[in-house]
Design a protein around this motif. Sequence first.
Motif, PDB file in Angstrom:
ATOM      1  N   LEU A 103       0.793  -1.228   0.000  1.00 28.37           N
ATOM      2  CA  LEU A 103       0.000   0.000   0.000  1.00 28.37           C
ATOM      3  C   LEU A 103       0.829   1.283   0.000  1.00 28.37           C
ATOM      4  CD1 LEU A 103      -2.894   1.029  -0.033  1.00 28.37           C
ATOM      5  CD2 LEU A 103      -2.867   0.992   2.468  1.00 28.37           C
ATOM      6  N   PRO A 104       1.910   1.398   0.817  1.00 23.95           N
ATOM      7  CA  PRO A 104       2.666   2.661   0.858  1.00 23.95           C
ATOM      8  C   PRO A 104       3.163   3.155  -0.499  1.00 23.95           C
ATOM      9  CG  PRO A 104       3.309   1.272   2.685  1.00 23.95           C
ATOM     10  CD  PRO A 104       2.420   0.431   1.816  1.00 23.95           C
ATOM     11  N   PRO A 105       3.795   2.324  -1.347  1.00 22.37           N
ATOM     12  CA  PRO A 105       4.252   2.861  -2.642  1.00 22.37           C
ATOM     13  C   PRO A 105       3.114   3.303  -3.552  1.00 22.37           C
ATOM     14  CG  PRO A 105       4.575   0.474  -2.553  1.00 22.37           C
ATOM     15  CD  PRO A 105       4.236   0.917  -1.180  1.00 22.37           C
ATOM     16  N   ILE A 106       1.956   2.638  -3.463  1.00 19.95           N
ATOM     17  CA  ILE A 106       0.809   3.020  -4.297  1.00 19.95           C
ATOM     18  C   ILE A 106       0.314   4.410  -3.929  1.00 19.95           C
ATOM     19  CG2 ILE A 106      -1.586   2.472  -4.867  1.00 19.95           C
ATOM     20  CD1 ILE A 106      -0.923  -0.472  -4.489  1.00 19.95           C
ATOM     21  N   ILE A 107       0.126   4.635  -2.640  1.00 17.39           N
ATOM     22  CA  ILE A 107      -0.412   5.918  -2.179  1.00 17.39           C
ATOM     23  C   ILE A 107       0.618   7.033  -2.320  1.00 17.39           C
ATOM     24  CG2 ILE A 107      -1.452   7.126  -0.240  1.00 17.39           C
ATOM     25  CD1 ILE A 107      -3.177   4.923  -1.443  1.00 17.39           C
ATOM     26  N   PHE A 108       1.878   6.736  -1.989  1.00 21.95           N
ATOM     27  CA  PHE A 108       2.909   7.769  -2.113  1.00 21.95           C
ATOM     28  C   PHE A 108       3.055   8.227  -3.560  1.00 21.95           C
ATOM     29  CE2 PHE A 108       7.279   9.068  -2.974  1.00 21.95           C
ATOM     30  CZ  PHE A 108       7.431  10.087  -2.044  1.00 21.95           C
ATOM     31  N   ASN A 109       3.054   7.292  -4.479  1.00 21.31           N
ATOM     32  CA  ASN A 109       3.181   7.660  -5.888  1.00 21.31           C
ATOM     33  C   ASN A 109       1.994   8.492  -6.347  1.00 21.31           C
ATOM     34  OD1 ASN A 109       4.559   7.252  -8.594  1.00 21.31           O
ATOM     35  ND2 ASN A 109       2.551   6.384  -9.043  1.00 21.31           N
ATOM     36  N   ALA A 110       0.803   8.196  -5.819  1.00 26.54           N
ATOM     37  CA  ALA A 110      -0.375   8.998  -6.169  1.00 26.54           C
ATOM     38  C   ALA A 110      -0.178  10.454  -5.763  1.00 26.54           C
ATOM     39  CB  ALA A 110      -1.618   8.420  -5.488  1.00 26.54           C
TER      40      ALA A 110
ATOM     41  N   MET B 157      13.138   7.860  -0.556  1.00 29.83           N
ATOM     42  CA  MET B 157      12.358   6.617  -0.406  1.00 29.83           C
ATOM     43  C   MET B 157      12.169   6.246   1.054  1.00 29.83           C
ATOM     44  SD  MET B 157      13.688   4.072  -3.416  1.00 29.83           S
ATOM     45  CE  MET B 157      13.218   4.305  -5.126  1.00 29.83           C
ATOM     46  N   LEU B 158      13.282   6.297   1.801  1.00 32.69           N
ATOM     47  CA  LEU B 158      13.224   5.869   3.197  1.00 32.69           C
ATOM     48  C   LEU B 158      12.415   6.843   4.057  1.00 32.69           C
ATOM     49  CD1 LEU B 158      16.889   4.617   3.670  1.00 32.69           C
ATOM     50  CD2 LEU B 158      14.817   3.244   3.463  1.00 32.69           C
ATOM     51  N   MET B 159      12.526   8.132   3.790  1.00 33.91           N
ATOM     52  CA  MET B 159      11.748   9.112   4.559  1.00 33.91           C
ATOM     53  C   MET B 159      10.249   8.971   4.265  1.00 33.91           C
ATOM     54  SD  MET B 159      13.621  10.873   6.631  1.00 33.91           S
ATOM     55  CE  MET B 159      12.726  12.396   6.981  1.00 33.91           C
ATOM     56  N   ALA B 160       9.927   8.692   3.023  1.00 33.33           N
ATOM     57  CA  ALA B 160       8.519   8.471   2.672  1.00 33.33           C
ATOM     58  C   ALA B 160       7.970   7.254   3.407  1.00 33.33           C
ATOM     59  CB  ALA B 160       8.380   8.288   1.160  1.00 33.33           C
TER      60      ALA B 160
ATOM     61  N   VAL C 134       3.076  16.249   5.969  1.00 32.23           N
ATOM     62  CA  VAL C 134       3.637  17.536   5.532  1.00 32.23           C
ATOM     63  C   VAL C 134       4.983  17.791   6.214  1.00 32.23           C
ATOM     64  CG1 VAL C 134       3.305  20.034   5.580  1.00 32.23           C
ATOM     65  CG2 VAL C 134       1.390  18.534   4.986  1.00 32.23           C
ATOM     66  N   PHE C 135       5.040  17.510   7.516  1.00 30.92           N
ATOM     67  CA  PHE C 135       6.287  17.737   8.271  1.00 30.92           C
ATOM     68  C   PHE C 135       7.418  16.849   7.739  1.00 30.92           C
ATOM     69  CE2 PHE C 135       9.091  16.328  11.732  1.00 30.92           C
ATOM     70  CZ  PHE C 135       9.655  17.553  12.096  1.00 30.92           C
ATOM     71  N   THR C 136       7.125  15.577   7.487  1.00 28.46           N
ATOM     72  CA  THR C 136       8.155  14.665   6.985  1.00 28.46           C
ATOM     73  C   THR C 136       8.655  15.103   5.613  1.00 28.46           C
ATOM     74  OG1 THR C 136       7.038  12.853   8.154  1.00 28.46           O
ATOM     75  CG2 THR C 136       8.710  12.244   6.523  1.00 28.46           C
ATOM     76  N   GLY C 137       7.743  15.549   4.749  1.00 28.74           N
ATOM     77  CA  GLY C 137       8.137  16.011   3.431  1.00 28.74           C
ATOM     78  C   GLY C 137       9.014  17.247   3.488  1.00 28.74           C
ATOM     79  N   LEU C 138       8.647  18.191   4.353  1.00 35.16           N
ATOM     80  CA  LEU C 138       9.441  19.416   4.500  1.00 35.16           C
ATOM     81  C   LEU C 138      10.809  19.114   5.118  1.00 35.16           C
ATOM     82  CD1 LEU C 138       6.718  21.925   5.766  1.00 35.16           C
ATOM     83  CD2 LEU C 138       7.782  21.854   3.516  1.00 35.16           C
ATOM     84  N   LEU C 139      10.837  18.205   6.090  1.00 36.14           N
ATOM     85  CA  LEU C 139      12.108  17.835   6.716  1.00 36.14           C
ATOM     86  C   LEU C 139      13.048  17.197   5.697  1.00 36.14           C
ATOM     87  CD1 LEU C 139      13.838  17.508   9.278  1.00 36.14           C
ATOM     88  CD2 LEU C 139      12.694  15.302   9.658  1.00 36.14           C
ATOM     89  N   THR C 140      12.505  16.352   4.841  1.00 36.79           N
ATOM     90  CA  THR C 140      13.322  15.717   3.795  1.00 36.79           C
ATOM     91  C   THR C 140      13.887  16.755   2.837  1.00 36.79           C
ATOM     92  OG1 THR C 140      11.891  13.770   3.911  1.00 36.79           O
ATOM     93  CG2 THR C 140      13.317  13.961   1.987  1.00 36.79           C
ATOM     94  N   ALA C 141      13.046  17.708   2.431  1.00 39.33           N
ATOM     95  CA  ALA C 141      13.497  18.760   1.521  1.00 39.33           C
ATOM     96  C   ALA C 141      14.599  19.605   2.164  1.00 39.33           C
ATOM     97  CB  ALA C 141      12.311  19.644   1.134  1.00 39.33           C
TER      98      ALA C 141
END
Length: 434
Positions: free
Chosen positions: A90-97, A286-289, A258-265
């Motif tokens: 499920l995680p790769p399907i939703i993340f890619n969406a 990949m790992l942060m997602a 949102v926080f995880t995405g901003l932290l990765t950036a």
Amino acid sequence: MDSYVTSVVSRLQMLYTSDHSSVVSMNLFVALLCTCIVIGHLLEENRWMNESITALIIGVCTGVVILLISGGRSSRLLVFSEDLFFIYLLPPIIFNAGFQVKKKQFFRNFITIMLYGAVGTLICCCVISVGATLAFKKMDIGSLDVGDYLGIFVTSTFFVVSILSFSQSLVLLCCYFPAIGAIFAATDSVCTLQVLNQDETPLLYSLVFGEGVVNDATSVVLFNAIQSFDLSHISPRIAGQFVGSFLYLFFTSTMLGVFTGLLTAYIIKKLYFGRHSTDREVALMMLMAYLSYMLAELFYLSGILTVFFCGIVMSHYAWHNVTESSRVTTKHAFATLSFVAEIFIFLYVGMDALDIEKWSFVSDSPGTSIAVSSVLLALVLIGRAAFVFPLSFVSNLSKKSANEKIGFKQQIIIWWAGLMRGAVSMALAYNKVI
């Protein structure tokens, strides 16, 4: 001593045989995945066939062959695990969406998408739950055991084929009709998107796609909230707690993504991994997602909602901070993982549609199974109509331009697009915590 040695040798032989059988099953399953990809490519120009439908048909055909070879004992190569779906597929399907979403159209129609995906899912869940409660009591069905519910899903094969793999140990009683509503409220708009052109109908495509993703997340959050409360004895206090729990799960999960995405950036921008190796950039994203999804599950939040918004934020911020080669790699890597996971799910579901145990339940009580299936199918149709048309009218009130308004024909397509049931419905049906 000899008996002990003989016992150890026999156990080792059994272990070897079991491992070898697993290897054979995996080889056959991977070969079927490759077959699905090849046939899907050959049918690329066909508007009415896609990889999901191809995998479903190949799965059914494979199930027939296995059923004949095994003498009617089984139709599956592998045993589906709930953990396998929720943790790995499920995680790769939703993340890619979220990563591939057209952000301009998505946020331009964000309010309408949230109306459909969040408010609409709640309305649909209520319609199905209340309708199922009233209809089943009037039909004097009483408490439904696992056999009855397996029969429901089997006789609804071509409509809700994705939840045919209902857990054998799952027992749903009448007090859990809200959970039935949450399961059937989860849609799968993939098939409709295959016949829509994103460039020719950007508004319609954006609404169907956006509603599908937000709907999946809302259904999971709703399902988890339902499991936390005893809704058989509803009261204003319990209703208030339920709404509060739903809103908490929804917004907390969103903010974590949102926080995880901003932290990765921020990490990628400050440390500039690309000057030494683009592999580290791709691996970190990949790992942060995946970490965002697992953190959400760890804190009993919605992993789907978290990883979806993590994908949106990463595609807008982190993706622009990596090197050009990393951009190409991440885009295709995430799409490939999502593609393989979806094919895997539909292939398995096609094989499981012929599960002899489920069909034996139908043969024991065909009248009940057909009646309950018909009621649920009708409730899904009514539940979709109950929110698509009223919420479209509300959305049109705030639109000034005629091009931005949702026409009646478009509303019909949106209503019809949500009638299919997909991977999330299957996952909720597999959940044994109910």
